[in-house]
Design a protein around this motif. Structure first.
Motif, short mmCIF file in Angstrom:
data_model
loop_
_atom_site.label_atom_id
_atom_site.label_comp_id
_atom_site.label_asym_id
_atom_site.label_seq_id
_atom_site.Cartn_x
_atom_site.Cartn_y
_atom_site.Cartn_z
N ILE A 1 33.30 -103.47 -24.22
CA ILE A 1 33.80 -103.53 -25.56
C ILE A 1 35.38 -103.71 -25.46
CG2 ILE A 1 34.33 -102.50 -27.83
CD1 ILE A 1 31.66 -100.84 -26.89
N PHE B 1 34.39 -101.35 -33.77
CA PHE B 1 33.61 -102.11 -33.18
C PHE B 1 32.16 -101.64 -33.40
CE2 PHE B 1 32.14 -99.05 -30.06
CZ PHE B 1 33.39 -98.14 -30.12
N GLU C 1 32.52 -95.57 -43.35
CA GLU C 1 33.90 -96.55 -43.80
C GLU C 1 34.72 -96.08 -44.81
OE1 GLU C 1 30.28 -97.14 -43.18
OE2 GLU C 1 30.33 -98.64 -41.76
N PHE D 1 35.10 -95.68 -27.84
CA PHE D 1 35.47 -95.14 -29.05
C PHE D 1 36.76 -94.26 -28.62
CE2 PHE D 1 35.50 -91.66 -32.26
CZ PHE D 1 35.93 -92.58 -33.32
N MET E 1 27.98 -102.05 -31.67
CA MET E 1 27.04 -102.76 -30.58
C MET E 1 25.75 -102.87 -31.45
SD MET E 1 28.00 -101.07 -27.10
CE MET E 1 26.77 -101.99 -26.06
N GLN F 1 36.02 -94.79 -36.87
CA GLN F 1 34.70 -93.85 -36.77
C GLN F 1 33.70 -94.70 -36.18
OE1 GLN F 1 32.11 -95.52 -38.36
NE2 GLN F 1 33.22 -97.32 -39.09
N LEU F 2 32.52 -93.99 -35.65
CA LEU F 2 31.81 -94.64 -34.66
C LEU F 2 30.26 -94.04 -35.16
CD1 LEU F 2 30.71 -96.07 -32.07
CD2 LEU F 2 31.22 -93.86 -30.82
N ARG G 1 42.03 -102.32 -31.67
CA ARG G 1 40.72 -102.22 -32.08
C ARG G 1 41.03 -101.54 -33.53
NH1 ARG G 1 37.53 -99.99 -27.36
NH2 ARG G 1 39.27 -100.42 -26.05
N ASN H 1 29.39 -96.69 -25.94
CA ASN H 1 30.12 -96.48 -27.28
C ASN H 1 31.05 -95.53 -27.39
OD1 ASN H 1 29.17 -98.21 -29.85
ND2 ASN H 1 27.36 -98.00 -28.56
#
Lengths: 414, 260
Positions: free
Chosen positions: B87, B126, A371, A406, B128, A381-382, B123, A402
């Motif tokens: 998503i 996100f 973050e 992204f 999950m 970011q993921l 976005r 995901n």
């Protein structure tokens, strides 16, 4: 955007030499283990390999075996055997899969090299700079093989590195010498040690240059390529062969840059990967990113085998410094700054953190870093949840969705 | 619908639990839809849903201009022209209905999503749920089986609660054990069911901070609208749902189809 598109994987000509170095490494160890022709030292992957080489040991790295157990997808079946004898499924899955491999008498070395088992240690030498797990891991084998175990206990969570810390580590390394002399039966030879330090330093310089070649646009290679080509930087550092290998690889990468050959066809997005590889899904992830025209250009993980502070003029002290400089040993402020510097260098547009269930020390997402970096850089970011070896902790469909989402997000911003 | 324009755009959401198809006309109006258990043959289920949805719209496949599929089975749709993640699709639909800065909370059959969008619908981030299905539709389905309460009665039971029973466990199986313990203690079924709903909400609210308007989507909300009211009460935020929350993913996919 369709993930079904066939990924075009560009092969490296140096791959042949890589295979030879890795094969020679294991054949030499196997021969020594079976015949007793040379002494074998087990060493943690960022342990004092230079000292061991300088003292004439052949060096075996159980973490490398752990990665092989992961990439061959043998690990998940082996881990429960270690769990059953008291090693929790929540601790390092290199440790649990490797001990499980020993207990079940199964090793990927058999399929790859027709070698029946890992080499027996004459001595085991750890450095806790990565984690405490390596010490527990080596202690178990020391008991099993009735071999001496010794090690270096490293300071952790370091900000600025102090001279007293360097002196302490240097002294701990030096204090290994008498015990190692006893095992090797040979007197310590300073010149041979300095030579190993010099080879290791040169290997590191070349490895750094290889990794930094990914700052080119398009990048000549990906994180996934680097995880394979880092083999000699781990298992052969301190040798001439490793130096020669990275000279060849670097030339090939530079050639790609000159000819504007990108690893990914039509590179559109550049990603930084933090955390361990998901070894059992390396190919599948590599293909997914390629099909999304995305190059994972750099990683904290591959950078962990850069020890260019090594200096043959001050071998013990420079080893102390080099092994304390590592990212994994440092505090959160250092890590944040390090990744900010990487952002400048590699010009990535997104960061992916791999939260590895069994490797907290290599999972840097757990204290708000994603973050903070995202806010600082203004890029997304993921975090994906998974593990280095234990595929029970990885939900492939979720991870893939995901990642795809992204990249969709990056495309929205493009 | 604008004049004689009979072009339509199809979104197919092949979810872990249900397959949904949405038919949008050129004015982005939902004119047909279908929902069916995904089952084991995703391809066939999607085909059947398409026929039903077109039938409802009074149109045929001749009118279909473009199709986008989404959901876990998005790659298994034979008539799709492209795929998008669920998503992306839930975000697209939520912003279509509420075109301001929003936080989308999607509670699906086996996953939850929190998607934050800025005032342009882009976005911000996100998340999950992790691989565990606690707090998803699967959790309520499992509890419905264990408690022998039909799923469709849970919403009305939760509304009858006077003293909610809180459950502490993350794990679905351990939660069931905890529920049995509460029954032994003489707790009332409506209070336990509300506790289950609260557990679902807690799992999703702890995933991410929320900002702007909140939009809830997904089949769990569609069948249990009391969850929306509970989120509103707990978060003290402006919580909304589109008219057909379960179709949000399919509508989003159809909106993407329109952009193709």
């Amino acid at each position: 955007m369709s993930e079904e598109k066939k990924a075009d994987r560009k092969q490296f000509a140096s791959g042949k030499l890589l295979k030879k170095i890795m094969a020679d490494h294991f054949y030499e160890l196997d021969e020594a283990s079976r015949t007793g022709s040379k002494k074998v030292a087990w060493c943690t992957s960022v342990g004092p390999a230079e000292l061991l080489r300088g003292m004439g040991f052949l060096v075996y790295f159980p973490e490398n075996h752990g990665a092989m157990l992961g990439s061959t997808r043998m690990a998940t079946e082996l881990i429960p055997s270690a769990n059953a004898i008291g090693y929790s499924p929540d601790i390092c899955s290199y440790l649990t899969s490797d001990i499980g491999s020993y207990l079940q008498k199964k090793t990927p070395l058999t399929a790859a090299y027709n070698i029946q088992s890992v080499p027996k240690p004459d001595v085991l030498v750890f450095n806790t700079n990565q984690c405490r797990d390596v010490k527990d891991w080596f202690n178990w084998y020391a008991e099993e093989f009735k071999a001496p175990v010794m090690g270096i206990h490293t300071h952790r969570e370091l900000g600025d590195i102090k001279n007293y810390q360097i002196s302490d580590i240097a002294k701990q390394i030096e204090e290994l010498v008498p015990g190692l002399e006893k095992v090797s039966g040979k007197k310590f030879d300073m010149d041979q040690f300095k030579q190993a330090v010099e080879y290791s330093r040169r290997t590191s310089e070349l490895w750094r240059a290889c990794l930094e070649s990914a700052s080119a646009i398009p990048s000549p290679w990906t994180f996934f390529d680097a995880t394979i080509h880092m083999g000699p930087a781990v298992v052969a550092r301190g040798t001439k062969e490793a130096v020669e290998y990275y000279e060849v690889l670097l030339a090939e990468l530079q050639d790609r840059i000159r000819n504007k050959v990108g690893a990914i066809e039509n590179e559109k997005h550049r990603i930084y990967w933090d955390g361990m590889p998901v070894w059992g899904k390396l190919r599948s992830l590599s293909d997914q990113f390629a099909s999304l025209n995305t190059c994972v250009v750099a990683s904290t993980y591959c950078n962990s085998w850069i020890f260019d502070l090594l200096d043959p003029k001050a071998p013990f002290e420079s080893m102390g410094r080099a092994y304390l400089e590592l990212f994994i040993v440092r505090d959160e402020d250092f890590k944040e700054k390090y990744m900010r510097d990487c952002f400048e260098k590699y010009k990535f547009t997104g960061i992916i953190f791999h939260d590895a269930k069994t490797c907290p020390n290599n999972s840097n997402n757990r204290y708000g870093l994603p973050e903070r970096l995202s806010k600082h850089f203004g890029i997304p970011q993921l975090t994906i949840n998974g593990d280095l070896n234990d595929m029970r902790c990885y939900s492939e469909e979720q991870a893939k969705t995901n990642i795809e989402a992204f990249i969709e997000q990056l495309e929205e911003r493009a | 619908m604008s004049g004689k324009d009979k072009r339509i755009y199809i979104g197919v959401d092949v979810g872990a639990s249900r397959t949904k198809v949405a038919v949008l006309n050129a004015d982005k109006k939902l004119i047909g839809h279908a929902i069916r258990k995904s089952g084991t043959d995703f391809r066939q289920t999607a085909d059947i849903c398409l026929v039903s949805a077109l039938d409802m719209a009074g149109l045929t496949s001749e009118n279909v201009k473009s199709v986008v599929s989404t959901g876990y089975g998005r790659k298994n749709v034979s008539f799709s022209n492209g795929t998008k993640t669920e998503i992306g699709c839930h975000a697209k639909a939520a912003y279509h209905y509420f075109p301001v800065a929003i936080t989308v909370l999607d509670i699906g059959g086996q996953d939850n999503k929190v998607i934050r969008l800025d005032d342009r619908g882009m976005r911000i981030n996100f998340k999950m749920n992790r691989k565990c299905a606690a707090g998803t539709g699967a959790f309520l389905e499992e509890m419905s089986l264990r408690l022998d309460i039909p799923l469709e009665e849970m919403d009305s039971l939760a509304r009858m609660s006077t003293e909610m029973v809180e459950l502490g466990s993350f794990c679905t199986v351990f939660s069931a054990t905890e529920v049995l313990e509460k029954i032994r203690q003489g707790k009332k079924v409506p209070d336990i069911v509300k506790g289950l709903f609260f557990s679902v909400i807690k799992r999703i609210l702890e995933m991410e901070t929320m900002s702007g308007k909140v939009v809830m989507t997904g089949g769990v909300v569609a069948h249990n609208p009391y969850l929306v009211q509970m989120v509103r009460e707990i978060s003290k935020m402006d919580v909304n749902t589109p008219e057909h929350p379960q179709l949000a993913g399919a509508v989003g996919a159809a909106l993407f189809a329109m952009e193709n």
